[in-house]
Design an enzyme around this catalytic site. Sequence first.
Site, PDB file in Angstrom:
ATOM      1  N   ASP A  44       0.814  -1.214   0.000  1.00  0.00           N
ATOM      2  CA  ASP A  44       0.000   0.000   0.000  1.00  0.00           C
ATOM      3  C   ASP A  44       0.850   1.267   0.000  1.00  0.00           C
ATOM      4  O   ASP A  44       0.437   2.317   0.485  1.00  0.00           O
ATOM      5  CB  ASP A  44      -0.953   0.012   1.201  1.00  0.00           C
ATOM      6  CG  ASP A  44      -0.222  -0.037   2.533  1.00  0.00           C
ATOM      7  OD1 ASP A  44       1.010  -0.237   2.534  1.00  0.00           O
ATOM      8  OD2 ASP A  44      -0.883   0.124   3.575  1.00  0.00           O
ATOM      9  N   ASP A 270      26.937  11.164 -12.832  1.00  0.00           N
ATOM     10  CA  ASP A 270      25.945  11.686 -13.768  1.00  0.00           C
ATOM     11  C   ASP A 270      24.686  11.915 -12.944  1.00  0.00           C
ATOM     12  O   ASP A 270      23.979  10.967 -12.582  1.00  0.00           O
ATOM     13  CB  ASP A 270      25.704  10.674 -14.893  1.00  0.00           C
ATOM     14  CG  ASP A 270      24.829  11.236 -16.014  1.00  0.00           C
ATOM     15  OD1 ASP A 270      24.084  12.191 -15.765  1.00  0.00           O
ATOM     16  OD2 ASP A 270      24.906  10.699 -17.137  1.00  0.00           O
TER      17      ASP A 270
END
Length: 452
Positions: A44, A270
Site C-alpha cells: 500500500d 551523472d
Amino acid sequence: MTKAQLSKLPLSDFAKHRAAFITKMANNTIAIFPAASELTRSNDTEFAFCQNKNFYYLTGFNEPDALLVLVKNEQGEARSILFSLPKDPLHEIWQGRRIGQIKAVEDYGLDKCFEVKDIDALLPDYLNGKSQVFFSFSDLAFAHHTLSAQVFIWLKQVKSRSRQGVQTPQCLMDSDPIVEELRLIKSDNELALMRQANHISGLAHQRAMQKCQVGKFEYQIEAEILHEFAKHGARHPAYASIVAGGDNANILHYTANSDALNNNELLLIDAGAELNGYAADITRTFPINGKFTPAQATLYQLVLDAKNLAINAIKPGMTFAKLNILTNAFLTQGLLDLGIFHGDINELITDKKIKQYFIHGLGHWLGLDVHDVGDYQSNEKREQTRVFEPGMVMTIEPGLYIPLDDLSVEQKWRGIGIRIEDNIAVTATGFENLTANSPQTIAEIETLMAKS
C-alpha cells in the site's frame, strides 16, 4: 521567497502552452490529454508521483487521474475543460489537499472543471459532431485502460446515439508530434527555470567533490548529491543518479552505487536535479583522492577539449550530425596520438573506430524530460540533421570508456571511464552554457578537492 520558488513557472505560461496547441488544431476538433496515475511500489505504498509531462506542459496541474479536454468549435473559438478528483475531507486528512473544481478554474485559467466521475457522461457530448480527435498514440494508461482503448469506448458511446442525430468523429490524430514540437523550443521562463535547476545541480557536484574520500562508498556520495538537491528546493533527482567509481564508469547506466571508492581511481557522477518539472543533466568525472594520475589527466583533457570544441560550434543552423563529425574526428586523432589507435587517420574516421571507446551519442534534447521529446530528423544513416534554433536546450556529453579487461591497450589506460556533460541553450547568436558553476578543468577540480 527562495530562488527555487521564484523559478516556478507562472500558471499563465501553461495557458499560453494550451493556446499554442489550439492554434495547431483545425476548427471543429477536440483534443484529449490524460494525467498520470499513482503507481504502487509495494503493497500500500506508492512511488513518488510524476505527472505526465505533456499534460503538465499544458496545465501545470500536478494531481493524478485528471483529464484535459480542448475543444475548438467551427468558428475557431476554444474552451479548456478539466476533469479532476473532487475535494474529499477524509482523503485530505490522510493523504493531502486537493485543488478541487472551483480552484482549478480560478487559478489555472480553465473554462470549466468537472469531477472525474462525470467523464463518461459528459465526454460523448464534447465528441459529438467533431471532425477530428487528437490524443496520444503512445498508449498511455487512463481509467484502467490504455488511452487509445478508452477513446474508442467513448467513440462507441457516441456512435450508439447515431439515430438521435449524433455524429461520430471520423479522423483520429496523434497529438504527440504537435506537443513535442512546442516543448522543443523553450520560453524565457522555462530557460530561467532550467538555469536554476542547473545551478542547484552544479552545487551538488561541487559537494560531491568536496565530500569524496578514499574508502567511502558510492551511495554515500549519492546521498550528498540528493541532500544538496533537496536543500535548494529540488525534492527529486531528474533521473537515477549514476555514481560510478573506477571500472564501474564503463557501465553507461550504472545505478547500483554500492561499491567502495578506491585510491588512484576516478569517480564518474551523472546526476541532475528536477525543479518544478524541469530537468538538469550534468556529468563530472574526477579523481577519488583529489589528484589525477598522468594517464587520467591526459584522457580527461582530451574529453574536455572535445566537449568544448562541440559547444563552441553551437549556433542556429548547426546540427548534431555536424557536431558528431567534428567531435568524433577530434577524439579519433587524440587516441591515435596517444597510441591507443593505430593506422591511417582517415581510415579510422571512415570506419568509425571511435565507437569502440565513445559508445553513446554526443547529446540529446533536454527539458521536462531528461531525454526530452522533439524530432531529431534522423536520416537513413541515423545522422541527426535537425537544424538548431534559438530556445532549444541540449546536452553535450562526449566520453571515453576503456574497460579494465581491454588488453589491447597499455595497462595505464585500463579501467578509465570519463564523461563530461554540460547543458546548452541555443541563442540567437550562438549558445549559453547553463552548466556554469560546476568545476570541470583539472585545475578547478584539484583546487576544490584540496580544500575539502
